[in-house]
Design an enzyme around this catalytic site. Structure first.
Site, PDB file in Angstrom:
ATOM      1  CD  GLU A 160      -1.045   8.012  -9.456  1.00 20.58           C
ATOM      2  OE1 GLU A 160      -1.631   8.327 -10.961  1.00 20.58           O
ATOM      3  OE2 GLU A 160      -1.850   7.396  -9.005  1.00 20.58           O
ATOM      4  CE  LYS A 220      -8.124   6.443  -7.273  1.00 21.47           C
ATOM      5  NZ  LYS A 220      -7.716   7.850  -6.620  1.00 21.47           N
TER       6      LYS A 220
END
Length: 398
Positions: free
Chosen positions: A209, A225
């Site tokens: 990420e 997410k």
């Protein structure tokens, strides 16, 4: 300021500096030249300290709105590794932080400046068999599930919309932990794979990420997410889950708000929304948010706006951080912070999910997930276990 290597050994130029996001073409000639460590107990503003330290060593990141083209002169600094803990990010946000950190030898800020030197092999270490003991969790599955239910209760009261809960585990070891930590960088999808070391501590990262990247006059963040097993059924479930999509979009909105604080008005856009990508044996949903930096934006303001990352805190961010500090049994240590490479022409910091750390006696891992009103406590416990399983297996050498 100290110039030290792993476990107090004076730094020598290495065959490979494997700091996450360091330039591949330079890694075999990088040599450490200066280092700054900061702990929360030292006081002061870690974002300002980092910016000032870099500028003092020839890396001026006080105006990121003016893109720098081309590579550096090899006679000067190449760039710097930058690490900021989740606790330091909470400190910048004005949020409470937990009193107990499971790996207290780790700093809350580390800045390590490198320039180019002659390639030289590090002295050989005495071979010690690698042994990794049993993992001890900082909370039981029942305590984790109870914390999930407490978040849902806070959402029902209107205190928060979402919060990310993170658990910790530690395992004793003997031998050199660096090869184990370096193995993490080879895991599939580890966009920020690499290792940063210091005096009696080391961090190994396998993060997919992007917390924040600054390149060619653009600010970019890629929040992740939403998670499912990397099977055809898991991918279909992730794409069709109303709960996962709602959770994801809340974090995208939070990241848009974070960037809007430091961007030129009207420039925040979402390039990709809910794109499914693979990390190890998991599907994860990722989006790309982009903006143009405001005039005069410096590194310190960039860190204050983006740390800690929205995907590992919740919404609203400050309220979520307050709930997290009360709910989690120990601090987040090396996880859920920032780690990467900075130069005047390019900043690339990963969010330290899928991250492990070593102190002199234990390895530490962290894992968790975002909790919404629709969360199922037992499913959240299982998701955290799924995220940490490949990390622990890799550290053990399996």
């Amino acid at each position: 300021m100290r110039k030290v290597g792993p476990y107090g050994v004076e730094t020598l130029p290495q065959v490979l500096v494997d700091v996450p996001a360091a330039p591949t073409a330079c890694r075999d000639t990088l040599a450490e030249r200066a280092r700054l460590h900061w702990h929360r107990t030292d006081g002061g503003d870690p974002a300002a300290l980092a910016e000032e330290f870099l500028a003092a060593h020839g890396l001026n990141l006080r105006d990121l709105s003016r893109p720098t083209t081309g590579h550096h002169d090899t006679a000067g600094p190449c760039g710097a590794a930058l690490y900021l803990s989740a606790a330091a990010g909470a400190h910048l946000a004005g949020a409470p932080t937990p009193a107990t950190e499971p790996a207290p030898t780790l700093p809350d800020l580390a800045v390590v400046i490198y320039d180019h030197g002659p390639t030289r092999r590090a002295p050989a270490r005495a071979a010690t068999p690698w042994w990794l003991g049993e993992w001890t969790e900082s909370w039981t599955p029942q305590q984790h599930a109870a914390a999930v239910d407490a978040v849902r209760a806070a959402i029902a009261r209107g205190d928060i919309y979402q919060a990310n809960l993170v658990g910790h585990a530690a395992a004793p070891y003997t031998g050199d932990p660096l090869p184990a930590l370096r193995r993490l960088g080879a895991l599939p999808g580890a966009r920020y794979g690499g290792v940063l070391t210091g005096d009696n501590w080391a961090i190994g990262c396998a993060s997919p990420e992007t917390l924040i990247e600054v390149r060619d006059g653009h600010l970019i963040t890629r929040p992740i997410k939403g998670t499912r097993p990397a099977t055809p059924t898991g991918r279909a479930e992730l794409l069709t889950s109303a709960k996962e999509r709602a959770e994801h979009i809340m974090i995208v909105d939070l990241e848009r708000n974070d960037l809007a604080r430091i961007a030129r008005t009207g420039t925040v856009t979402v390039d990709d929304l809910f794109t499914v990508r693979r990390w190890c044996d998991l599907w994860q949903a990722e989006s790309t948010v982009r903006a143009t930096p405001a005039d005069g934006l410096g590194l310190a303001d960039l860190l204050r706006a983006t740390c800690p990352g929205g995907s590992v805190t919740g919404a609203p961010k400050l309220a979520a951080l307050t709930h997290i500090a009360a709910a989690e049994p120990v601090g987040r240590g090396a996880s859920m912070g920032a780690l990467g490479w900075v130069t005047p022409g390019h900043i690339d910091l990963g969010l330290t999910i899928r991250t492990a750390a070593a102190d002199g006696e234990h390895l530490h891992t962290w894992a968790g997930g975002g909790i919404t009103w629709d969360s199922d406590a037992h499913a959240e416990v299982a998701e955290a276990a799924a995220k940490t399983t490949p990390i622990r297996a890799t550290l053990a050498g399996h």
